[in-house]
Structure formats: structure tokens, C-alpha cells
Design a protein around this motif. Structure first.
Motif, PDB file in Angstrom:
ATOM      1  N   LYS A  78     -17.186 -22.139 -50.512  1.00  0.00           N
ATOM      2  CA  LYS A  78     -17.005 -21.618 -49.150  1.00  0.00           C
ATOM      3  C   LYS A  78     -16.753 -22.759 -48.164  1.00  0.00           C
ATOM      4  O   LYS A  78     -15.831 -22.721 -47.360  1.00  0.00           O
ATOM      5  CB  LYS A  78     -18.259 -20.865 -48.686  1.00  0.00           C
ATOM      6  N   THR A 280     -10.041  -7.539 -42.198  1.00  0.00           N
ATOM      7  CA  THR A 280     -11.367  -8.017 -42.606  1.00  0.00           C
ATOM      8  C   THR A 280     -11.718  -9.362 -41.977  1.00  0.00           C
ATOM      9  O   THR A 280     -12.892  -9.724 -41.943  1.00  0.00           O
ATOM     10  CB  THR A 280     -11.467  -8.124 -44.143  1.00  0.00           C
ATOM     11  N   ALA A 316     -15.989 -17.679 -45.425  1.00  0.00           N
ATOM     12  CA  ALA A 316     -15.939 -16.758 -46.573  1.00  0.00           C
ATOM     13  C   ALA A 316     -14.579 -16.925 -47.232  1.00  0.00           C
ATOM     14  O   ALA A 316     -13.549 -16.835 -46.551  1.00  0.00           O
ATOM     15  CB  ALA A 316     -16.142 -15.320 -46.126  1.00  0.00           C
ATOM     16  N   GLU A 319     -11.271 -14.333 -51.673  1.00  0.00           N
ATOM     17  CA  GLU A 319     -11.675 -13.275 -52.613  1.00  0.00           C
ATOM     18  C   GLU A 319     -12.823 -12.424 -52.066  1.00  0.00           C
ATOM     19  O   GLU A 319     -13.031 -11.296 -52.515  1.00  0.00           O
ATOM     20  CB  GLU A 319     -12.061 -13.867 -53.967  1.00  0.00           C
ATOM     21  N   ASP A 320     -13.584 -12.984 -51.083  1.00  0.00           N
ATOM     22  CA  ASP A 320     -14.665 -12.196 -50.471  1.00  0.00           C
ATOM     23  C   ASP A 320     -14.180 -11.376 -49.279  1.00  0.00           C
ATOM     24  O   ASP A 320     -14.886 -10.486 -48.805  1.00  0.00           O
ATOM     25  CB  ASP A 320     -15.790 -13.131 -50.007  1.00  0.00           C
ATOM     26  N   LYS A 321     -12.984 -11.702 -48.780  1.00  0.00           N
ATOM     27  CA  LYS A 321     -12.426 -10.990 -47.625  1.00  0.00           C
ATOM     28  C   LYS A 321     -11.364  -9.965 -48.021  1.00  0.00           C
ATOM     29  O   LYS A 321     -11.161  -8.977 -47.326  1.00  0.00           O
ATOM     30  CB  LYS A 321     -11.827 -11.991 -46.630  1.00  0.00           C
ATOM     31  N   GLU A 327     -16.603  -3.275 -47.846  1.00  0.00           N
ATOM     32  CA  GLU A 327     -17.118  -4.113 -48.932  1.00  0.00           C
ATOM     33  C   GLU A 327     -16.901  -5.604 -48.672  1.00  0.00           C
ATOM     34  O   GLU A 327     -17.513  -6.446 -49.334  1.00  0.00           O
ATOM     35  CB  GLU A 327     -16.437  -3.744 -50.256  1.00  0.00           C
ATOM     36  N   ALA A 328     -16.031  -5.943 -47.727  1.00  0.00           N
ATOM     37  CA  ALA A 328     -15.699  -7.346 -47.474  1.00  0.00           C
ATOM     38  C   ALA A 328     -16.892  -8.083 -46.868  1.00  0.00           C
ATOM     39  O   ALA A 328     -17.714  -7.499 -46.159  1.00  0.00           O
ATOM     40  CB  ALA A 328     -14.504  -7.438 -46.532  1.00  0.00           C
ATOM     41  N   ALA A 329     -16.978  -9.386 -47.157  1.00  0.00           N
ATOM     42  CA  ALA A 329     -18.051 -10.211 -46.597  1.00  0.00           C
ATOM     43  C   ALA A 329     -17.861 -10.355 -45.092  1.00  0.00           C
ATOM     44  O   ALA A 329     -16.740 -10.544 -44.624  1.00  0.00           O
ATOM     45  CB  ALA A 329     -18.045 -11.588 -47.261  1.00  0.00           C
ATOM     46  N   SER A 403     -12.667 -22.427 -46.103  1.00  0.00           N
ATOM     47  CA  SER A 403     -12.341 -21.003 -45.960  1.00  0.00           C
ATOM     48  C   SER A 403     -11.472 -20.825 -44.723  1.00  0.00           C
ATOM     49  O   SER A 403     -11.605 -21.565 -43.749  1.00  0.00           O
ATOM     50  CB  SER A 403     -13.617 -20.174 -45.842  1.00  0.00           C
ATOM     51  N   ASN A 405     -10.980 -17.798 -42.966  1.00  0.00           N
ATOM     52  CA  ASN A 405     -11.216 -16.471 -42.402  1.00  0.00           C
ATOM     53  C   ASN A 405     -11.422 -16.527 -40.885  1.00  0.00           C
ATOM     54  O   ASN A 405     -12.525 -16.425 -40.378  1.00  0.00           O
ATOM     55  CB  ASN A 405     -12.423 -15.801 -43.081  1.00  0.00           C
TER      56      ASN A 405
END
Length: 430
Positions: A78, A280, A316, A319-321, A327-329, A403, A405
Motif C-alpha cells: 500500500k 470507488t 489502497a 485491487e482493493d479499489k 465492497e471496495a476499501a 497507491s 487512489n
């Protein structure tokens, strides 16, 4: 290795600690500010001093961001301490306070010591850990608050996890008060908040998203203020985001409670509609609120009811977003975008520049007892030279954080960091 003395001439000094915003010059020697000339120049300078002509650009105290997450230790994919420090330097942030919900959790003195040693090895920005209030940040048994404070943690918090058990939180506050330690707590009723991905309202209903009512923030804040009144402990209200909670905060402050509130740049800059077509990158914690709530939070910063703005930097990986929205972080990177995003309120005429800069410099520094956050003789030479009006289009892929995001991706802002100094060392130059 000694650093050559440096003089910043022909700059606009913006120093909220003294209330000065005007022309001047600054000399930096051996890691500290050796002299400040307000209203004019420095006169004849020794030939061994490096002179940097600021060309009228703003010289600010380095930003102090008291709510930053990294992945180190435990989730270095991360963000590492080094990548976070590089991103901070590029954003003009010279001091960061790390949240304790790492793996292992920062809940004992040895982990505090590990973070401080890693930061010294990296030699970029000032890095301080916050310690967990409870063991494993699980909200059940108190952590070693006194030992962590001795080791160098600046405050205690369970980060995103509210301490539900009022008896446990009372003990935490009482114990922290006996050591003179600050406690930060996120006000969120856990039962109303469970599983929520958005703020309750017409928009979340149309989008079919599990949601939390804004009143969940007020409910927990009222409990926290009652326990502060009972114990006398000092509390950081971690990210106020709703108008209802602001009413409770004001009543608590009017009663003289030792409370300071923060909000995040995300909640100042975006509302629930920015989620758009399930973006997300705009899923943050707490969730983005209504436009009425956003405007109330902006007014609270302008009035000083909210004293501190944080980046709430929470990396994040993709793959987590890249998952269905609920369900996304949650989380957004923010170290590089904090300053230009904050300056938007100056350019719009909403909040005076000196008040905006205070919320990310002297206010957090004073709260945590740091010498930083000011441009004064003898203060640490943590400085940012910034072109306040330079246009910047945020490209998430080009951000330094591991990351990417960022909800600001594609947004046009104003304010470019030209140079960042920490202890008189240039740690970033555009």
C-alpha cells in the motif's frame, strides 16, 4: 554533513503563528531559522550564504498533517514510510503523524521505537507515531499508554475503530489524563454505521448503497463529550463531517471542555454526489456527506470551530479499489493534494489564506507540542516555497504514493510546491 546557510529573499511570508502575511526575507542556518525580516530585506549578506530569490512567491511553515496512514509495517504494498515521506515532501508536508492500525498495531513502546528509528534512517520529513488506545486497537483492553508516550507517540487513538464500550473509553481517558496524553476518537455509532458505504439519503437510496445516517456521528460525539466532562481528559474529535455533530461540538466548547476538532480535506472538497457512477476513489471513511453538511463544515473551519484540517491519507492499491462500491476499501491518498485543495477556499474567497494555513501548521503543531508550524527566529527550518496561483491538474498516476487512489484525479487546482525544507535541508524541489 553541514548544510550551507540559505537566505530566502523577496518572498511573501505567511506565518499564522504571528499573524503576519506580507513581504519579507528569512535566513536559515544549521537547521533553524536564524533571522526573519518582515516588511523588507536582510541587507548585505555574507558571500557564504546561498541566496534564493523567491520572486514574490509565498513562504509558508511546513505543513503538519496529524492523520496519515501507511502500510508499513505489515502492508508495504500500500505504502512504505519512505514513499509516504517522499509524497509528503512533494506536498509541502514536513511533519506527519502515523495512525497505529498497522500490522503489528502500534500498541507498545517497541513498535513506537521501530517507527521512529525507520524515520531517522529515511531522513526526509518528520515522522511521529500515534499509539493505539487499546490492545490491537480492538477496543477491549487498554494499551500501554504511559510507556508509548515515554517512547515518543504524540497521541493515542484506535484510528477508524470507535471504542464502543463506554467503560473502556472512560478508563482510556482517565489514564491518558494522568500522563498528560491526548486522546483522538472517531465519533461514529458502530451499530448505525455497520456495513455502510455511503451517507443515508435520497442519493444513497437511488444508488442502492448500504448507508449510515448522519446522526450516528452526533450520537457518539455526545457520549464522548460527556466522558470528557467526567474525566477532564483532552480529546481530539477525529474528523467532524456533519452539521448535527457541529452543534454538539459547539455546545461542548461553550462549556469549556478541552476538545479540539479536525476535519479532512476530502469532506471539505467533495459531497456524496461526487460518488457519481460508483467512483470507488471517492469512497472514504467517514463517507462523503450531503452538500449541506459540506457547507457547514467549511463554515466551521472559517469560524475556527474546527481548528485543524488533515489529509486523512489512506492508501489502497488498485485491487482493493476496483471492486463493487460497497465492497471496495475506503480511503484516499492526500499528502500531495492537501495544500492545493485547501488553497481552493482561498482562491474562492471563502476563507482567508492565513486562517487556512493555520489549520495545517501552527494549530496542529501547538496542539501536539511541536516547535514546528511557524516562521520565527529559533524555530525549526521546516519551510515551503509555494506558487499559490500556479495551475495544477491532478493526475493520480503521477502521484508519488505507491497507491494512486485519489478522489482529486483529474481535478484542476491552484498551488504548486516549489521547494520543501526540513531542518534546513531541501527535501523536495520542483
Amino acid at each position: 554533513m553541514s548544510v550551507r546557510p540559505t537566505a530566502f529573499t523577496n518572498v511573501r511570508i505567511v506565518d499564522p503563528a504571528s499573524g503576519y502575511d506580507g513581504p519579507g526575507a528569512v535566513i536559515v542556518t544549521e537547521g533553524v531559522i536564524a533571522d526573519v525580516a518582515r516588511g523588507g530585506g536582510l541587507g548585505a549578506l555574507s558571500p557564504d550564504i546561498q541566496v534564493i530569490d523567491g520572486a514574490g512567491q509565498a513562504l509558508l511553515p511546513g505543513l503538519v498533517d496529524i492523520r496519515v496512514k501507511t502500510g508499513e509495517p505489515g502492508a508495504e504494498t500500500k505504502e512504505t514510510l519512505k514513499s509516504a515521506a517522499l509524497a509528503a515532501a512533494a506536498g509541502g508536508v514536513t511533519s506527519i503523524v502515523l495512525q497505529p492500525d498497522t500490522d503489528p498495531v502500534i500498541d507498545e513502546a517497541s513498535v513506537v521505537d521501530f517507527i521512529l528509528r525507520r524515520a531517522r534512517d529515511i531522513k526526509l520529513v518528520n515522522v511521529y507515531p500515534a499509539g493505539a488506545a487499546t490492545r490491537g486497537a480492538a477496543g477491549q483492553r487498554m494499551a500501554e499508554i504511559g510507556l508509548m508516550a515515554e517512547a515518543g507517540c504524540l497521541y493515542i487513538t484506535d484510528a477508524d475503530r470507535p471504542i464502543v464500550d463506554s467503560r473502556v473509553f472512560r478508563r482510556v481517558l482517565s489514564y491518558a489524563k494522568s500522563f498528560g496524553v491526548l486522546v483522538a476518537h472517531r465519533p461514529a455509532d458502530p451499530w448505525l454505521s455497520a456495513g455502510a458505504a455511503a451517507s443515508e439519503g435520497e442519493f444513497a437510496g437511488r444508488m442502492g448503497l448500504p448507508s449510515v445516517p448522519a446522526i450516528a456521528e452526533k450520537i457518539m460525539l455526545e457520549r464522548d463529550l460527556a466522558l470528557v466532562e467526567l474525566t477532564g481528559a483532552r480529546l481530539i474529535v477525529d474528523q467532524v463531517t456533519t452539521a448535527a455533530a457541529l452543534e454538539s461540538l459547539k455546545r461542548g466548547l461553550d462549556r469549556g471542555l478541552p476538545v479540539v476538532a479536525t476535519t479532512s480535506i476530502n469532506h471539505l472538497s467533495f459531497n456524496e454526489i461526487d460518488i457519481g457512477d460508483y467512483r470507488t476513489f471517492c469512497k472514504v471513511e467517514p463517507p462523503l456527506r450531503s452538500e449541506d453538511d459540506r457547507q457547514a463544515v467549511i463554515e466551521a473551519v472559517a469560524s475556527g470551530l474546527i481548528q485543524i484540517v488533515v489529509s486523512a491519507h489512506a492508501p489502497a492499491p488498485a485491487e482493493d479499489k476496483r471492486l463493487p462500491y460497497d465492497e471496495a476499501a475506503p480511503g484516499a491518498v492526500g499528502l500531495q493534494t492537501l495544500l492545493p485543495a485547501l488553497l481552493a477556499f482561498h482562491h474562492e474567497g471563502r476563507i482567508p489564506l492565513i486562517d487556512l494555513i493555520r489549520a495545517v501548521t501552527s494549530a496542529p503543531a501547538d496542539l501536539l507540542g511541536l516547535a514546528a508550524g511557524r516562521i520565527a527566529k529559533g524555530a525549526p527550518a521546516d519551510l515551503v516555497l509555494c506558487d499559490l496561483s500556479a495551475p495544477v491538474i491532478i493526475d493520480a498516476d503521477k502521484l508519488i504514493s505507491k497507491s494512486k487512489n485519489s478522489p482529486f484525479d483529474g481535478r484542476r487546482l491552484q498551488g504548486q510546491v516549489l521547494r520543501t525544507l526540513v531542518d534546513g535541508r531541501t527535501v523536495y524541489q520542483a
